[in-house]
Design a protein around this motif. Structure first.
Motif, mmCIF file in Angstrom:
data_model
loop_
_atom_site.group_PDB
_atom_site.id
_atom_site.type_symbol
_atom_site.label_atom_id
_atom_site.label_comp_id
_atom_site.label_asym_id
_atom_site.label_seq_id
_atom_site.Cartn_x
_atom_site.Cartn_y
_atom_site.Cartn_z
ATOM 1 N N SER A 1 12.189 -10.286 -7.704
ATOM 2 C CA SER A 1 10.753 -10.659 -8.152
ATOM 3 C C SER A 1 9.920 -9.291 -7.516
ATOM 4 O O SER A 1 8.614 -9.474 -7.874
ATOM 5 C CB SER A 1 10.528 -11.771 -7.293
ATOM 6 O OG SER A 1 10.327 -11.645 -6.125
ATOM 7 N N ARG A 2 10.365 -8.321 -6.855
ATOM 8 C CA ARG A 2 9.581 -7.235 -6.631
ATOM 9 C C ARG A 2 10.280 -5.898 -7.156
ATOM 10 O O ARG A 2 11.590 -5.972 -7.191
ATOM 11 C CB ARG A 2 9.433 -7.054 -5.117
ATOM 12 C CG ARG A 2 8.260 -8.316 -4.715
ATOM 13 C CD ARG A 2 8.816 -8.793 -3.068
ATOM 14 N NE ARG A 2 8.659 -7.453 -2.393
ATOM 15 C CZ ARG A 2 8.971 -7.333 -1.045
ATOM 16 N NH1 ARG A 2 9.391 -8.485 -0.582
ATOM 17 N NH2 ARG A 2 8.974 -6.294 -0.511
ATOM 18 N N GLY A 3 9.544 -5.003 -6.971
ATOM 19 C CA GLY A 3 10.052 -3.462 -7.263
ATOM 20 C C GLY A 3 10.451 -2.992 -5.923
ATOM 21 O O GLY A 3 10.070 -1.459 -6.077
ATOM 22 N N PHE B 1 2.832 8.710 -13.320
ATOM 23 C CA PHE B 1 3.567 7.471 -13.807
ATOM 24 C C PHE B 1 2.934 6.276 -14.204
ATOM 25 O O PHE B 1 3.143 5.672 -15.296
ATOM 26 C CB PHE B 1 4.833 7.262 -12.753
ATOM 27 C CG PHE B 1 5.996 8.137 -12.957
ATOM 28 C CD1 PHE B 1 7.031 7.734 -13.788
ATOM 29 C CD2 PHE B 1 6.097 9.179 -12.627
ATOM 30 C CE1 PHE B 1 8.442 8.541 -13.946
ATOM 31 C CE2 PHE B 1 7.097 10.082 -12.602
ATOM 32 C CZ PHE B 1 8.246 9.895 -13.593
ATOM 33 N N TRP B 2 2.083 5.789 -13.348
ATOM 34 C CA TRP B 2 1.749 4.543 -13.221
ATOM 35 C C TRP B 2 0.023 4.335 -13.385
ATOM 36 O O TRP B 2 -0.319 3.248 -13.785
ATOM 37 C CB TRP B 2 1.908 3.777 -11.713
ATOM 38 C CG TRP B 2 3.525 3.580 -11.403
ATOM 39 C CD1 TRP B 2 4.289 4.574 -10.885
ATOM 40 C CD2 TRP B 2 4.160 2.730 -12.198
ATOM 41 N NE1 TRP B 2 5.470 4.037 -10.987
ATOM 42 C CE2 TRP B 2 5.403 2.878 -11.816
ATOM 43 C CE3 TRP B 2 4.303 1.717 -13.186
ATOM 44 C CZ2 TRP B 2 6.782 2.120 -12.048
ATOM 45 C CZ3 TRP B 2 5.096 0.701 -13.464
ATOM 46 C CH2 TRP B 2 6.442 1.122 -12.880
ATOM 47 N N LEU C 1 5.852 -7.728 -13.899
ATOM 48 C CA LEU C 1 6.227 -6.679 -12.878
ATOM 49 C C LEU C 1 5.742 -5.208 -13.069
ATOM 50 O O LEU C 1 5.291 -4.559 -12.337
ATOM 51 C CB LEU C 1 7.700 -6.768 -12.667
ATOM 52 C CG LEU C 1 8.199 -6.056 -11.534
ATOM 53 C CD1 LEU C 1 7.695 -6.461 -10.114
ATOM 54 C CD2 LEU C 1 9.888 -6.046 -11.100
ATOM 55 N N PRO C 2 5.976 -4.726 -14.217
ATOM 56 C CA PRO C 2 5.169 -3.298 -14.544
ATOM 57 C C PRO C 2 4.002 -3.173 -14.243
ATOM 58 O O PRO C 2 3.232 -2.113 -13.511
ATOM 59 C CB PRO C 2 5.618 -3.042 -15.839
ATOM 60 C CG PRO C 2 6.805 -3.845 -16.182
ATOM 61 C CD PRO C 2 6.552 -4.981 -15.485
ATOM 62 N N GLY C 3 2.891 -4.204 -14.591
ATOM 63 C CA GLY C 3 1.619 -4.249 -14.403
ATOM 64 C C GLY C 3 1.276 -4.392 -12.846
ATOM 65 O O GLY C 3 0.344 -3.836 -12.256
ATOM 66 N N SER D 1 1.958 -1.194 -11.406
ATOM 67 C CA SER D 1 1.080 -0.327 -11.590
ATOM 68 C C SER D 1 -0.164 -0.431 -10.627
ATOM 69 O O SER D 1 -0.794 0.435 -10.202
ATOM 70 C CB SER D 1 0.635 -0.096 -12.950
ATOM 71 O OG SER D 1 -0.495 0.557 -13.378
ATOM 72 N N LYS D 2 -0.566 -1.797 -10.561
ATOM 73 C CA LYS D 2 -1.562 -1.698 -9.534
ATOM 74 C C LYS D 2 -1.433 -1.611 -8.205
ATOM 75 O O LYS D 2 -2.206 -0.935 -7.453
ATOM 76 C CB LYS D 2 -1.939 -3.473 -9.494
ATOM 77 C CG LYS D 2 -2.710 -3.830 -10.895
ATOM 78 C CD LYS D 2 -2.960 -5.351 -10.728
ATOM 79 C CE LYS D 2 -3.474 -5.672 -12.142
ATOM 80 N NZ LYS D 2 -3.653 -7.488 -12.147
ATOM 81 N N GLY D 3 0.063 -1.677 -7.758
ATOM 82 C CA GLY D 3 0.425 -1.399 -6.412
ATOM 83 C C GLY D 3 0.377 0.101 -6.263
ATOM 84 O O GLY D 3 -0.091 0.804 -5.224
ATOM 85 N N ALA D 4 0.539 0.991 -7.324
ATOM 86 C CA ALA D 4 0.505 2.385 -7.016
ATOM 87 C C ALA D 4 -1.101 2.881 -7.052
ATOM 88 O O ALA D 4 -1.212 3.797 -6.121
ATOM 89 C CB ALA D 4 1.002 3.011 -8.396
#
Length: 312
Positions: A49-51, A111-112, A138-140, A143-146
């Motif tokens: 559920s996480r990257g 990248f993000w 998850l990709p979004g 991106s927010k985490g980055a």
């Protein structure tokens, strides 16, 4: 018998064993130190559920984050820094800190955060490796985490606005690349002829930036002008991951060569067959050309034909 080591990580593309920098760091270090990792590439059956990859799984431990994974491998006697001096060890820590402070934010942004890169390259690639419906979420989230990670380290006064942050992180990243290029010089690796932890970190963060094809890549363009860093990435890919510069493994290249050889043989057979047919035709008895029969018109038809030629 040593406990099995399984590394869960993002997969590869563009001639890379992984397009994820932190996964590449661990994979490269394992190659350098001889750690017998079994790589488990995340695919569309993944149920996380996480990257938060890479993740190292052993009989007794589950370890994430490259620094912790590398420390665990060293405790298991897989040490790529065994021959380094105390000064070289201190330099390693200093350069890794420099990479994480100066280069990492710009790589994350490339990248993000950069919208053209994210929507045309990053998001589609990662979404294709994540099961539905997580592929929509998850990709979004990554991106927010980055972006949050960038702003956390660079969004303090006087850099309040995102554009100011972007300009600063790219200036810092280019300066970092220049320092790494000067430090590497004409050497094969950063501390001579043997790769170490620093080489794993530099390779992990530079190789995706070097190989992935982005529509917008100002930092990528700067890296491509530093030929020794590009050569450094190509050498590691070729020597340790058995990938050619075009991204084809030797086994894959052998298949291509075999198919090309079969095609060549088929063309030669067809060419020989055509030549034999030509020889047979040339050697066959030649008959004189047939004359077309002459049509004779009746007097009435000849008169009618003459009148038609004279009429306007």
């Amino acid at each position: 018998m040593a406990a099995p080591l399984e590394l869960s990580c993002w997969g590869g593309g563009w001639g890379l064993p992984s397009v994820h920098s932190e996964s590449l760091v661990v994979m490269a270090y394992a190659k350098f130190s001889g750690a017998p990792l079994k790589v488990k590439v995340i695919d569309n059956t993944w149920r996380g559920s996480r990257g938060d990859v890479p993740i190292l799984t052993t009989e007794d431990n589950i370890i994430s984050q490259p620094a912790k994974i590398l420390n665990f491998l060293r405790k298991q006697k897989y040490n790529a820094d065994y021959e380094l001096s105390a000064k070289q060890g201190a330099d390693t820590l200093a350069y890794i800190a420099l990479i994480e402070e100066k280069l990492l934010p710009a790589v994350l942004h490339t990248f993000w955060v950069e919208s053209d890169n994210y929507f045309s390259v990053t998001r589609p690639w990662f979404a294709s490796r994540i099961p539905f419906p997580l592929s929509l979420i998850l990709p979004g989230r990554m991106s927010k985490g980055a972006l949050n990670r960038i702003l956390l380290t660079r969004g303090e006064p006087p850099l309040y606005h995102l554009r100011e942050v972007e300009a600063q992180i790219y200036r810092d990243a280019k300066e970092c690349l220049n320092l790494l290029s000067n430090r590497l010089g004409t050497s094969q690796f950063f501390f001579g002829d043997t790769p170490s932890t620093l080489d794993a970190y530099v390779f992990g963060f530079l190789a995706p930036l070097y190989k992935v094809r982005f529509p917008k890549g100002q930092l990528q363009g700067h890296l491509q002008r530093l030929s020794n860093l590009c050569r450094f990435c190509d050498d590691i890919l070729h020597s340790y991951f058995r990938l050619s510069l075009g991204g084809i493994s030797p086994a894959g290249q052998e298949t291509v060569d075999a198919n090309l050889q079969k095609l060549t043989q088929l063309v030669n057979k067809e060419s020989n067959l055509i030549e034999k047919m030509d020889d047979n035709l040339r050697q066959s008895p030649q008959l004189p050309p047939r004359k077309l029969p002459t049509l004779k018109l009746t007097p009435a038809e000849e008169e009618s034909n003459s009148l038609q030629r004279l009429s306007p």
